[in-house]
Enzyme design. Structure first.
Site, PDB file in Angstrom:
ATOM      1  N   LYS A  41      53.987   9.446  -3.528  1.00 22.26           N
ATOM      2  CA  LYS A  41      53.675  10.705  -2.828  1.00 22.26           C
ATOM      3  C   LYS A  41      52.852  11.618  -3.729  1.00 22.26           C
ATOM      4  CE  LYS A  41      58.024  12.543  -4.535  1.00 22.26           C
ATOM      5  NZ  LYS A  41      59.441  12.792  -4.278  1.00 22.26           N
ATOM      6  N   TYR A 262      42.776  34.956 -26.765  1.00 19.24           N
ATOM      7  CA  TYR A 262      43.070  36.101 -25.890  1.00 19.24           C
ATOM      8  C   TYR A 262      44.267  36.901 -26.409  1.00 19.24           C
ATOM      9  CZ  TYR A 262      40.059  34.971 -21.882  1.00 19.24           C
ATOM     10  OH  TYR A 262      39.006  34.757 -21.048  1.00 19.24           O
TER      11      TYR A 262
HETATM   12  C1  LIG Z   1      60.174  12.077  -5.157  1.00 16.95           C
HETATM   13  C2  LIG Z   1      61.274  11.294  -4.582  1.00 16.95           C
HETATM   14  C3  LIG Z   1      61.745  10.141  -5.222  1.00 16.95           C
HETATM   15  C4  LIG Z   1      61.306   9.734  -6.615  1.00 16.95           C
HETATM   16  O1  LIG Z   1      62.035  10.510  -7.558  1.00 16.95           O
HETATM   17  P1  LIG Z   1      61.803  10.397  -9.139  1.00 16.95           P
HETATM   18  O2  LIG Z   1      62.767  11.372  -9.708  1.00 16.95           O
HETATM   19  O3  LIG Z   1      60.392  10.773  -9.385  1.00 16.95           O
HETATM   20  O4  LIG Z   1      62.101   9.001  -9.532  1.00 16.95           O
HETATM   21  C5  LIG Z   1      62.673   9.378  -4.558  1.00 16.95           C
HETATM   22  N1  LIG Z   1      63.130   9.741  -3.339  1.00 16.95           N
HETATM   23  C6  LIG Z   1      62.726  10.859  -2.701  1.00 16.95           C
HETATM   24  C7  LIG Z   1      63.272  11.215  -1.374  1.00 16.95           C
HETATM   25  C8  LIG Z   1      61.793  11.677  -3.316  1.00 16.95           C
HETATM   26  O5  LIG Z   1      61.404  12.806  -2.696  1.00 16.95           O
END
Ligand SMILES: *Cc1c(COP(=O)(O)O)cnc(C)c1O
Length: 375
Positions: A41, A262
């Site tokens: 994702k 800065y």
């Molecule tokens: C993002 C996500 C994962 C992966 O989690 P990680 O901590 O990056 O391994 C798994 N399941 C769901 C529903 C998620 O939203």
């Protein structure tokens, strides 16, 4: 003209696809009795969802998780004929449902409205397409509560809802002292029992390492694939995947008593050689990592250049940052020298910790102008 010379001195992130595949295999070996999926994702945690999915497919992964249907459609389109499952975690509406049907994506139904749309409205039009179900077990983010899941169970038992997966998500699998994951595990077992013949999924990266009891039929690692959260892995097998790199633009000798950056937050107590690098917070390195106003005594973040590590100095700018290279040999650093901000030599988790955030946020914050170079 090569890509490298075309980029000139602009920052890039080099992504090690071998390390990505190796991490997937390591995570699969941690859960030998389950299938190992992959969360791709948010465009593969900012690194490139389609390329990540292709590499992971080559490594053997057949189950992908995306947030939105559009992300899933892009992956499906880029891998024609590849037999894999793509689960869509959120946001079902009629357009997303249409995409799911067109691209053979599996929506994870998380609300009664999702269930109605997929099983009832869409199902009346067509055969009910296969779906997953997200159950609420204690995080209270997204998922069917107990009563709502009973109704889904009835639809499943009657064949109105064709389920490929029941899943839930853990709120604190990465916290060894927390007992919430075990409470969620108990809750998940109870609620998933209503779906006796459906595969189950609970584990993110942290839960894979926490206990085999979390593995069930399919795991869903994300951050571990991309080389974050390596401290969770006792075997030390997980490798850095992205290497965020800028180039030196200028090297200057600056006198004792002068200010740097800065706000003039740094006043030199000795003469220093300062390298200015063309990478700033707009590229995704967090300004807060080197915020001198911090009073928590955290050590100054270090970068890696010319084979040595050296501290950042002064506030980060939008497009630039400064490095104190006084300790390096005089000729070691010059305009054009590459500087690693995180990667194999500078753990991303360390940078995240100094910035008061997590590797997930750093990865997904890599600037759009930063070229993604897959090797
Ligand atoms: C993002 C996500 C994962 C992966 O989690 P990680 O901590 O990056 O391994 C798994 N399941 C769901 C529903 C998620 O939203």
């Amino acid at each position: 003209m090569s890509q490298a010379s075309f980029r000139g001195r602009r920052p890039f992130v080099e992504i090690d696809s071998w390390a990505l595949k190796s991490n997937w295999r390591s995570l699969a070996m941690q859960a030998p009795d389950a299938r190992t999926g992959a969360a791709v994702k948010a465009d593969g945690y900012g690194l490139g969802g389609v390329i990540a999915a292709k590499a992971l497919f080559a490594a053997g992964c057949r189950d992908f998780f995306v947030a939105w249907a559009e992300e899933g459609a892009a992956i499906r389109e880029a891998m024609p004929g590849k037999n894999c499952r793509i689960f869509v975690l959120q946001g079902l509406d009629t357009e997303a449902a249409r995409l799911c049907r067109e691209y053979f994506l599996i929506p994870i139904l998380s609300t009664p409205e999702d269930v109605d749309l997929w099983a009832v409205a869409e199902g009346a039009r067509d055969l009910p397409g296969v779906a997953g179900l997200q159950l609420e077990t204690g995080m209270h983010r997204l998922g069917l509560n107990d009563v709502q899941s009973r109704r889904a169970a009835e639809l499943s038992a009657s064949g109105t809802l064709d389920l490929a997966l029941v899943m839930s998500h853990l709120a604190s699998a990465d916290e060894p002292a927390s007992s919430l994951p075990e409470e969620q595990l108990g809750e998940f077992r109870k609620r998933a029992n209503r779906f006796p013949y459906v595969a189950r999924s609970l584990a993110n990266t942290a839960a894979i390492f926490r206990d085999p009891a979390f593995h069930f039929d399919l795991t869903r690692p994300g951050i571990g694939l991309y080389g974050g959260a390596t401290e969770l892995d006792p075997s030390g097998a997980l490798r850095a995947v992205p290497r965020l790199v800028g180039h030196v633009l200028q090297v200057a000798d600056v006198k004792r008593g002068e200010h740097v950056g800065y706000g003039g937050t740094v006043k030199l107590k000795r003469a220093a050689r300062i390298a200015t690098v063309g990478l700033g917070y707009a590229d995704g390195y967090p300004r807060s990592a080197n915020e001198p106003a911090r009073t928590d005594g955290a050590p100054v973040p270090r970068v890696f250049l010319a084979g040595s590590s050296a501290p950042l100095i002064g506030r980060l700018s939008m497009d630039m940052s400064m490095v104190d290279v006084t300790q390096l040999p005089v000729d070691a650093v010059r305009p054009g020298t590459e500087v690693e901000f995180y990667g194999p030599n500078v753990p991303i988790d360390e940078v995240a910790q100094r910035a008061g955030t997590i590797a997930y946020e750093l990865l997904t914050a890599i600037g759009t102008r930063v070229a993604r170079i897959w090797i």
